[in-house]
Design a protein around this motif. Structure first.
Motif, PDB file in Angstrom:
ATOM      1  N   LEU A  83     -28.010 -10.103  20.531  1.00 41.78           N
ATOM      2  CA  LEU A  83     -27.457 -10.958  19.488  1.00 41.78           C
ATOM      3  C   LEU A  83     -27.257 -10.110  18.246  1.00 41.78           C
ATOM      4  CD1 LEU A  83     -26.666 -13.769  18.368  1.00 41.78           C
ATOM      5  CD2 LEU A  83     -29.078 -14.076  17.748  1.00 41.78           C
ATOM      6  N   VAL A  84     -26.047 -10.082  17.728  1.00 38.04           N
ATOM      7  CA  VAL A  84     -25.723  -9.310  16.524  1.00 38.04           C
ATOM      8  C   VAL A  84     -25.373 -10.292  15.409  1.00 38.04           C
ATOM      9  CG1 VAL A  84     -24.229  -7.551  15.522  1.00 38.04           C
ATOM     10  CG2 VAL A  84     -24.847  -7.415  17.949  1.00 38.04           C
ATOM     11  N   LEU A  85     -26.046 -10.178  14.271  1.00 37.26           N
ATOM     12  CA  LEU A  85     -25.836 -11.080  13.134  1.00 37.26           C
ATOM     13  C   LEU A  85     -25.233 -10.295  11.979  1.00 37.26           C
ATOM     14  CD1 LEU A  85     -29.268 -12.944  13.287  1.00 37.26           C
ATOM     15  CD2 LEU A  85     -27.073 -13.707  14.238  1.00 37.26           C
ATOM     16  N   ASP A  86     -24.067 -10.712  11.534  1.00 41.30           N
ATOM     17  CA  ASP A  86     -23.371 -10.012  10.453  1.00 41.30           C
ATOM     18  C   ASP A  86     -23.396 -10.863   9.188  1.00 41.30           C
ATOM     19  OD1 ASP A  86     -21.868  -8.180   9.051  1.00 41.30           O
ATOM     20  OD2 ASP A  86     -19.945  -8.866   9.843  1.00 41.30           O
ATOM     21  N   GLY A  87     -24.227 -10.476   8.228  1.00 43.65           N
ATOM     22  CA  GLY A  87     -24.240 -11.176   6.939  1.00 43.65           C
ATOM     23  C   GLY A  87     -25.118 -12.408   6.887  1.00 43.65           C
ATOM     24  N   VAL A  88     -26.102 -12.521   7.757  1.00 48.11           N
ATOM     25  CA  VAL A  88     -27.019 -13.666   7.720  1.00 48.11           C
ATOM     26  C   VAL A  88     -28.172 -13.312   6.773  1.00 48.11           C
ATOM     27  CG1 VAL A  88     -28.588 -15.114   9.069  1.00 48.11           C
ATOM     28  CG2 VAL A  88     -26.389 -14.404  10.036  1.00 48.11           C
ATOM     29  N   THR A  89     -28.140 -13.898   5.592  1.00 48.05           N
ATOM     30  CA  THR A  89     -29.095 -13.533   4.547  1.00 48.05           C
ATOM     31  C   THR A  89     -30.202 -14.561   4.352  1.00 48.05           C
ATOM     32  OG1 THR A  89     -27.674 -14.560   2.880  1.00 48.05           O
ATOM     33  CG2 THR A  89     -27.358 -12.207   3.272  1.00 48.05           C
ATOM     34  N   ASP A  90     -30.053 -15.751   4.916  1.00 48.52           N
ATOM     35  CA  ASP A  90     -31.044 -16.798   4.725  1.00 48.52           C
ATOM     36  C   ASP A  90     -32.211 -16.614   5.701  1.00 48.52           C
ATOM     37  OD1 ASP A  90     -32.126 -19.671   5.607  1.00 48.52           O
ATOM     38  OD2 ASP A  90     -31.448 -19.790   3.526  1.00 48.52           O
ATOM     39  N   PRO A  91     -33.444 -16.481   5.208  1.00 49.95           N
ATOM     40  CA  PRO A  91     -34.575 -16.244   6.114  1.00 49.95           C
ATOM     41  C   PRO A  91     -34.816 -17.387   7.100  1.00 49.95           C
ATOM     42  CG  PRO A  91     -35.341 -16.616   3.857  1.00 49.95           C
ATOM     43  CD  PRO A  91     -33.864 -16.463   3.786  1.00 49.95           C
ATOM     44  N   HIS A  92     -34.494 -18.615   6.708  1.00 45.51           N
ATOM     45  CA  HIS A  92     -34.652 -19.737   7.641  1.00 45.51           C
ATOM     46  C   HIS A  92     -33.671 -19.605   8.808  1.00 45.51           C
ATOM     47  CE1 HIS A  92     -36.532 -21.333   3.965  1.00 45.51           C
ATOM     48  NE2 HIS A  92     -37.292 -22.030   4.796  1.00 45.51           N
ATOM     49  N   ASN A  93     -32.436 -19.199   8.512  1.00 45.00           N
ATOM     50  CA  ASN A  93     -31.453 -18.994   9.576  1.00 45.00           C
ATOM     51  C   ASN A  93     -31.871 -17.844  10.492  1.00 45.00           C
ATOM     52  OD1 ASN A  93     -29.611 -21.046   9.104  1.00 45.00           O
ATOM     53  ND2 ASN A  93     -28.378 -19.837   7.689  1.00 45.00           N
ATOM     54  N   LEU A  94     -32.353 -16.751   9.896  1.00 45.41           N
ATOM     55  CA  LEU A  94     -32.788 -15.617  10.718  1.00 45.41           C
ATOM     56  C   LEU A  94     -33.953 -16.027  11.615  1.00 45.41           C
ATOM     57  CD1 LEU A  94     -32.845 -12.707  11.669  1.00 45.41           C
ATOM     58  CD2 LEU A  94     -34.203 -12.133   9.629  1.00 45.41           C
ATOM     59  N   GLY A  95     -34.928 -16.729  11.059  1.00 45.73           N
ATOM     60  CA  GLY A  95     -36.059 -17.176  11.857  1.00 45.73           C
ATOM     61  C   GLY A  95     -35.629 -18.046  13.023  1.00 45.73           C
ATOM     62  N   ALA A  96     -34.691 -18.966  12.757  1.00 44.88           N
ATOM     63  CA  ALA A  96     -34.200 -19.842  13.821  1.00 44.88           C
ATOM     64  C   ALA A  96     -33.428 -19.040  14.872  1.00 44.88           C
ATOM     65  CB  ALA A  96     -33.315 -20.941  13.221  1.00 44.88           C
ATOM     66  N   CYS A  97     -32.658 -18.042  14.443  1.00 46.68           N
ATOM     67  CA  CYS A  97     -31.927 -17.195  15.393  1.00 46.68           C
ATOM     68  C   CYS A  97     -32.892 -16.409  16.283  1.00 46.68           C
ATOM     69  CB  CYS A  97     -31.010 -16.227  14.650  1.00 46.68           C
ATOM     70  SG  CYS A  97     -29.541 -16.992  13.917  1.00 46.68           S
ATOM     71  N   LEU A  98     -33.959 -15.885  15.704  1.00 42.58           N
ATOM     72  CA  LEU A  98     -34.952 -15.150  16.495  1.00 42.58           C
ATOM     73  C   LEU A  98     -35.618 -16.069  17.522  1.00 42.58           C
ATOM     74  CD1 LEU A  98     -36.608 -13.019  13.677  1.00 42.58           C
ATOM     75  CD2 LEU A  98     -35.297 -12.119  15.604  1.00 42.58           C
ATOM     76  N   ARG A  99     -35.876 -17.301  17.114  1.00 45.30           N
ATOM     77  CA  ARG A  99     -36.503 -18.260  18.030  1.00 45.30           C
ATOM     78  C   ARG A  99     -35.579 -18.558  19.210  1.00 45.30           C
ATOM     79  NH1 ARG A  99     -39.414 -23.913  16.148  1.00 45.30           N
ATOM     80  NH2 ARG A  99     -40.295 -24.471  18.189  1.00 45.30           N
ATOM     81  N   VAL A 100     -34.297 -18.755  18.923  1.00 43.70           N
ATOM     82  CA  VAL A 100     -33.317 -19.004  19.976  1.00 43.70           C
ATOM     83  C   VAL A 100     -33.186 -17.783  20.881  1.00 43.70           C
ATOM     84  CG1 VAL A 100     -30.854 -19.315  20.398  1.00 43.70           C
ATOM     85  CG2 VAL A 100     -32.010 -20.757  18.738  1.00 43.70           C
ATOM     86  N   ALA A 101     -33.156 -16.590  20.267  1.00 40.94           N
ATOM     87  CA  ALA A 101     -33.023 -15.360  21.045  1.00 40.94           C
ATOM     88  C   ALA A 101     -34.194 -15.193  22.003  1.00 40.94           C
ATOM     89  CB  ALA A 101     -32.922 -14.151  20.106  1.00 40.94           C
ATOM     90  N   ASP A 102     -35.393 -15.505  21.540  1.00 41.13           N
ATOM     91  CA  ASP A 102     -36.564 -15.420  22.404  1.00 41.13           C
ATOM     92  C   ASP A 102     -36.443 -16.415  23.562  1.00 41.13           C
ATOM     93  OD1 ASP A 102     -39.675 -14.604  22.558  1.00 41.13           O
ATOM     94  OD2 ASP A 102     -39.469 -16.737  22.987  1.00 41.13           O
ATOM     95  N   GLY A 103     -36.057 -17.645  23.240  1.00 38.92           N
ATOM     96  CA  GLY A 103     -35.947 -18.678  24.263  1.00 38.92           C
ATOM     97  C   GLY A 103     -34.934 -18.347  25.339  1.00 38.92           C
ATOM     98  N   ALA A 104     -33.832 -17.734  24.934  1.00 42.95           N
ATOM     99  CA  ALA A 104     -32.758 -17.422  25.886  1.00 42.95           C
ATOM    100  C   ALA A 104     -32.960 -16.079  26.587  1.00 42.95           C
ATOM    101  CB  ALA A 104     -31.412 -17.425  25.164  1.00 42.95           C
ATOM    102  N   GLY A 105     -33.988 -15.344  26.196  1.00 41.87           N
ATOM    103  CA  GLY A 105     -34.263 -14.064  26.848  1.00 41.87           C
ATOM    104  C   GLY A 105     -33.427 -12.909  26.356  1.00 41.87           C
ATOM    105  N   ALA A 106     -32.907 -12.993  25.125  1.00 44.99           N
ATOM    106  CA  ALA A 106     -32.154 -11.864  24.566  1.00 44.99           C
ATOM    107  C   ALA A 106     -33.082 -10.668  24.398  1.00 44.99           C
ATOM    108  CB  ALA A 106     -31.533 -12.241  23.226  1.00 44.99           C
ATOM    109  N   HIS A 107     -32.540  -9.484  24.599  1.00 46.98           N
ATOM    110  CA  HIS A 107     -33.367  -8.281  24.540  1.00 46.98           C
ATOM    111  C   HIS A 107     -33.617  -7.796  23.115  1.00 46.98           C
ATOM    112  CE1 HIS A 107     -31.744  -8.160  28.716  1.00 46.98           C
ATOM    113  NE2 HIS A 107     -33.004  -7.885  28.954  1.00 46.98           N
ATOM    114  N   ALA A 108     -32.714  -8.128  22.183  1.00 44.91           N
ATOM    115  CA  ALA A 108     -32.889  -7.695  20.797  1.00 44.91           C
ATOM    116  C   ALA A 108     -31.904  -8.438  19.905  1.00 44.91           C
ATOM    117  CB  ALA A 108     -32.674  -6.185  20.664  1.00 44.91           C
ATOM    118  N   VAL A 109     -32.227  -8.444  18.613  1.00 39.15           N
ATOM    119  CA  VAL A 109     -31.320  -8.946  17.583  1.00 39.15           C
ATOM    120  C   VAL A 109     -31.021  -7.776  16.655  1.00 39.15           C
ATOM    121  CG1 VAL A 109     -31.019 -10.563  15.666  1.00 39.15           C
ATOM    122  CG2 VAL A 109     -32.222 -11.297  17.737  1.00 39.15           C
ATOM    123  N   ILE A 110     -29.756  -7.627  16.291  1.00 39.32           N
ATOM    124  CA  ILE A 110     -29.303  -6.502  15.475  1.00 39.32           C
ATOM    125  C   ILE A 110     -28.626  -7.044  14.222  1.00 39.32           C
ATOM    126  CG2 ILE A 110     -27.808  -4.460  15.420  1.00 39.32           C
ATOM    127  CD1 ILE A 110     -27.964  -4.501  18.531  1.00 39.32           C
TER     128      ILE A 110
END
Length: 244
Positions: free
Chosen positions: A99-126
């Motif tokens: 998962l690559v995030l371009d310009g996501v500056t809100d910590p709540h959004n980043l936290g939610a993205c990390l949670r989704v990435a973990d749930g879906a089995g993504a290998h990393a967030v960039i």
């Protein structure tokens, strides 16, 4: 050695108890909270041999920098950074899902993205080092433990990193409202990096141009776009569905 950091909330502290209990310096818990969830949490903490200190709500809020601590906080040693992105990709079994995030500056959004990435089995967030949120206590709380389990790489030049992923035969798929086809019409079974921009603004032009293709998420109502964490969930779980 890195300075200790603070985690707070049942999920964030609970995941550290489960995955790296020896890295916990001490846990602070509100003694006035005596419900089943707190009792179960304290049982796990004692079983793990963690030091537990009574702390009132004011002390917990000061430690956490937030009133959303749920009566629990912990001082922990920072875990070693999970290799470089290259090292991680060398060790991935099967086709990478990034998962690559371009310009996501809100910590709540980043936290939610990390949670989704973990749930879906993504290998990393960039994400790029500039114009992006870093990992802090708020991110860790919202991520519900995923900030501890999903490698998060902040890179100097995102377009260059996408180019390096393409050299590894990882297909870079960007999301855009004006894309010619939807994510459901796209093959996500191979090595894939899903690229999402901030809500409203979207990806930067150079990021967009660097992607191999663009896909959209069908929108049938009045709103024009989804929150980036929701859009990440739609895309990552479609990839998981296709790979299952």
């Amino acid at each position: 050695m890195s300075s200790p950091k603070v985690l707070f909330g049942f999920h964030a502290v609970g995941v550290r108890l489960k995955t790296a209990p020896r890295s916990i310096i001490e846990i602070y818990a509100d003694p006035t909270r005596k419900d089943a969830r707190m009792r179960q949490f304290l049982e796990r903490a004692h079983e793990a041999g963690a030091r537990v200190i009574d702390a009132d709500g004011m002390r917990l809020a000061k430690l956490a920098g937030s009133h959303g601590h749920q009566g629990v906080a912990a001082r922990v040693e920072a875990l070693p950074a999970a290799h470089s992105l290259d090292d991680l990709l060398d060790q991935v079994q099967g086709p990478p899902l990034l998962l690559v995030l371009d310009g996501v500056t809100d910590p709540h959004n980043l936290g939610a993205c990390l949670r989704v990435a973990d749930g879906a089995g993504a290998h990393a967030v960039i994400a790029p080092k500039d114009h992006a949120a870093g990992i802090n206590a708020t991110v860790a709380k919202v991520a519900s433990g995923a900030a501890e389990t999903v490698p998060y790489f902040m890179v100097t030049n995102l377009a260059r990193t996408l180019g390096e992923l393409k050299e590894r035969s990882i297909w870079c798929i960007g999301t855009s409202d004006d894309a010619p086809k939807t994510v459901y019409q796209t093959d996500l079974k191979g090595p894939v990096a899903l690229v999402l921009g901030a809500e409203g603004v979207g990806m930067r032009q150079l990021t967009r141009k660097t992607c191999d293709e663009l896909v959209g998420i069908p929108m049938r109502g009045a709103v024009e776009s989804l929150n980036v964490s929701v859009a990440s969930g739609v895309c990552l779980y479609e990839a998981l569905r296709q790979r299952s």
